[in-house]
Write a protein that holds these residues in place. Structure first.
Motif, PDB file in Angstrom:
ATOM      1  N   LYS A 273       3.773   0.028  -5.104  1.00  0.00           N
ATOM      2  CA  LYS A 273       2.394  -0.033  -4.621  1.00  0.00           C
ATOM      3  C   LYS A 273       1.580  -0.939  -5.537  1.00  0.00           C
ATOM      4  O   LYS A 273       1.677  -0.839  -6.761  1.00  0.00           O
ATOM      5  CB  LYS A 273       1.819   1.384  -4.613  1.00  0.00           C
ATOM      6  CG  LYS A 273       0.449   1.498  -4.020  1.00  0.00           C
ATOM      7  CD  LYS A 273       0.040   2.961  -3.958  1.00  0.00           C
ATOM      8  CE  LYS A 273      -1.350   3.107  -3.379  1.00  0.00           C
ATOM      9  NZ  LYS A 273      -1.736   4.519  -3.269  1.00  0.00           N
TER      10      LYS A 273
ATOM     11  N   THR B  23       0.822  -1.217   0.000  1.00  0.00           N
ATOM     12  CA  THR B  23       0.000   0.000   0.000  1.00  0.00           C
ATOM     13  C   THR B  23       0.857   1.268   0.000  1.00  0.00           C
ATOM     14  O   THR B  23       0.370   2.329  -0.369  1.00  0.00           O
ATOM     15  CB  THR B  23      -0.947   0.040   1.219  1.00  0.00           C
ATOM     16  OG1 THR B  23      -0.170  -0.058   2.414  1.00  0.00           O
ATOM     17  CG2 THR B  23      -1.961  -1.100   1.151  1.00  0.00           C
ATOM     18  N   ASN B  24       2.113   1.148   0.417  1.00  0.00           N
ATOM     19  CA  ASN B  24       3.040   2.285   0.420  1.00  0.00           C
ATOM     20  C   ASN B  24       4.421   1.813  -0.001  1.00  0.00           C
ATOM     21  O   ASN B  24       4.930   0.826   0.541  1.00  0.00           O
ATOM     22  CB  ASN B  24       3.150   2.908   1.816  1.00  0.00           C
ATOM     23  CG  ASN B  24       1.928   3.677   2.213  1.00  0.00           C
ATOM     24  OD1 ASN B  24       1.495   4.569   1.500  1.00  0.00           O
ATOM     25  ND2 ASN B  24       1.355   3.327   3.354  1.00  0.00           N
ATOM     26  N   TYR B  25       5.023   2.520  -0.936  1.00  0.00           N
ATOM     27  CA  TYR B  25       6.390   2.216  -1.370  1.00  0.00           C
ATOM     28  C   TYR B  25       7.250   3.465  -1.221  1.00  0.00           C
ATOM     29  O   TYR B  25       6.823   4.578  -1.558  1.00  0.00           O
ATOM     30  CB  TYR B  25       6.430   1.786  -2.839  1.00  0.00           C
ATOM     31  CG  TYR B  25       7.816   1.921  -3.436  1.00  0.00           C
ATOM     32  CD1 TYR B  25       8.784   0.950  -3.189  1.00  0.00           C
ATOM     33  CD2 TYR B  25       8.174   3.033  -4.180  1.00  0.00           C
ATOM     34  CE1 TYR B  25      10.068   1.094  -3.694  1.00  0.00           C
ATOM     35  CE2 TYR B  25       9.451   3.177  -4.689  1.00  0.00           C
ATOM     36  CZ  TYR B  25      10.395   2.209  -4.445  1.00  0.00           C
ATOM     37  OH  TYR B  25      11.670   2.352  -4.922  1.00  0.00           O
TER      38      TYR B  25
END
Length: 148
Positions: free
Chosen positions: A78, A60-62
């Motif tokens: 993501k 969900t977050n990179y």
């Protein structure tokens, strides 16, 4: 003569803020590639797996510069999907889809605690505000006594 104490106090506060307030790091140096799933950190291994089960989540977050909460990764973009591995508990390892039918094994390292509690930077800022407020109150009390 009122301006001398005011200039001195202002100089003291500015100096204090310059040296006391920490600066945030602009980047993070990672020791290894990882993904986060279900509040646990999984280190990416060199091993590929072929027997995968169900999809269990996705990135969900990179970022390769900062840490984030959620299903975060410093390597995978993501939307990259996570899968359970046939015959292996997700408490031990998961599979990360690398595309082209390849799934890399990620071994559980431990709990991911980044988004729990207050960061050191936040505590430093709050501490600075508290000290500045105290200095302001002391200064105004002293200045009021001097004027009378």
């Amino acid at each position: 003569m009122r301006s001398k104490p005011l200039v001195a106090a202002t100089s003291l506060l500015v100096t204090f803020m310059i040296f006391y307030l920490p600066s945030q790091a602009l980047s993070t140096s990672w020791a290894y590639s990882f993904v986060v799933w279900d509040d646990h950190l999984y280190v990416i291994s060199d091993e590929y797996v072929t027997h995968i089960n169900d999809e269990i989540g996705h990135v969900t977050n990179y970022s390769d510069m900062e840490q984030y909460g959620g299903n975060f990764s410093n390597t995978y973009r993501k939307g990259t999907k996570y899968y359970s591995i046939e015959g292996i508990s997700t408490d031990v390892a998961i599979a990360v889809n690398e595309g082209n039918g390849k799934y890399r094994k990620a071994v559980r390292e431990g709990e991911y605690t980044y988004n729990r509690g207050v960061s050191a930077y936040t505590m430093s800022v709050l501490g600075t505000i508290a000290v500045l407020l105290i200095l302001f109150l002391v200064y105004t009390r002293f200045f009021q006594k001097e004027v009378r």
